[in-house]
Design a protein around this motif. Structure first.
Motif: not given
Length: 378
Positions: A219-225
């Motif tokens: 999911a894209s909201d995980m990518a920042a980490d």
């Protein structure tokens, strides 16, 4: 409908070396590639919620060796047409919220095990021994040779135009340290190489090799980490023409046109926006049929169109920038999807398509698939 933050992204990719790797089987090659992909994004095996394997001989062994605990596990049949389907199933799992992390794992030990993708022992299609073999269609190469002959009869397409595809993709492979075949070739080299199934020659055929490929979706909201820049799966679609057998009267154009329409609508782009193409090139004629089916050139004009240089690195649609199946390695579509991701990340060195924002994977077989990858979310 999934929230925008749940849009599927590719966060990790991994590949093995390609060639003859007799110390590995398909499962260990998949494990090798998966470890590379996990290291690429910084996730741990235990972070993966779903696993989809393709051509891996023992998915249970893969999961046990990796120490994974996925909630969902499935394996795709070995046909190359299923690679794009598997990618889209993985993306759909993320989009639906069924899994926030998906590992797609492919392994192929065909070269070491003498795979020929043809002959009486190779059931490459349903009931092939009953429907096709009695008429000499005993391999996928024979089918494509027959389809090209019809294209040549209808439109005047030439083998020199097929040669342009082989030469362009080999030139790209020469810039790829991981490609199996890197020595440049000429149109004359193509035209004097031996026939395999006339009019197709040796340099019209893909390269059967050992190798593994893996992709990690999240999911894209995980990518920042995670470690890598996310590559967004902007649009994807599948269609089938299985009822037409291999010899579609329209070369599969109607099916591909439907896939193209749905993919572009989902991605909210047009084909004119695409910066690089990754085309399923098991044989050179496949490239022609794909270009016509997905609307990059009018029906019957693909031969002349490629001869104008549009697929070269400096052309309008640089294609198969890794060398593709014809020169990098035949990884049944998987390495092409990884190349799309790597191009958008911008780390392809001498073969980099400068300023690439959108990359499209297209495949036009009896099950046609397309995926549009982007640097930005739509």
């Amino acid at each position: 409908m999934a929230r925008s933050k749940d849009r599927p992204v590719v966060v990790g990719v991994g590949t093995t070396t390609y060639g003859r790797l007799p110390d590995h089987d398909a499962t260990s090659l998949g494990i090798w590639a998966l470890r590379e992909a996990l290291d690429d994004c910084g996730l741990e095996p235990d972070d993966i919620e779903a696993v989809i394997t393709h051509r891996v001989t023992d998915y249970q062994k893969l999961i046990q060796v990796m120490g994974m605990r996925p909630n969902l596990v499935t394996a795709a049949p070995p046909h190359g047409r299923l690679s794009g389907v598997a990618v889209q199933i993985g993306a759909s799992l993320v989009l639906s919220g069924a899994a926030r992390t998906v590992a797609l794992v492919y392994g192929n030990d065909g070269r070491s095990h003498g795979a020929t993708y043809g002959g009486a022992e190779d059931q490459y299609g349903t009931n092939a021994n009953q429907l096709w073999f009695p008429f000499g269609m005993s391999s996928p190469g024979a089918v494509h040779a027959m389809m090209f002959e019809r294209h040549r009869h209808l439109y005047g397409t030439t083998t020199e135009q097929l040669a342009e595809i082989s030469v362009a993709f080999r030139n790209h492979a020469a810039l790829n340290p991981g490609a199996v075949m890197r020595t440049p070739i000429t149109v004359e080299d193509h035209e004097t190489s031996r026939h395999i199934c006339a009019p197709l020659r040796l340099l019209d055929y893909c390269l059967v090799n050992d190798g593994g490929v893996a992709m990690i979706l999240s999911a894209s909201d995980m990518a920042a980490d995670l470690k890598q820049m996310p590559v967004y799966m902007r649009g994807f679609s599948t269609g089938s023409r299985l009822h037409q057998s291999e010899f579609a009267e329209d070369f599969g154009r109607a099916c591909m046109a439907g896939v193209a329409k749905r993919t572009y609508e989902m991605a909210d782009v047009t084909r004119e926006d695409i910066d690089t193409l990754q085309i399923y090139d098991n044989f050179t004629p496949s490239v022609l049929f794909n270009l016509e089916g997905y609307g990059f050139c009018p029906p019957g004009e693909s031969g002349a169109w490629v001869q104008e240089g549009h697929l070269r690195l400096d052309g309008r649609y640089p294609a198969n920038t890794s060398g593709g199946h014809l020169s990098e390695s035949y990884m049944q579509g998987w390495a092409l999807n990884v190349e799309a991701v790597r191009q958008l990340r911008g780390g392809c060195g001498a073969r980099q398509v400068h300023g690439a924002e959108l990359a499209q994977y297209i495949s036009g077989g009896p099950i046609s698939t397309s995926v549009i990858y982007g640097r930005q979310m739509n």
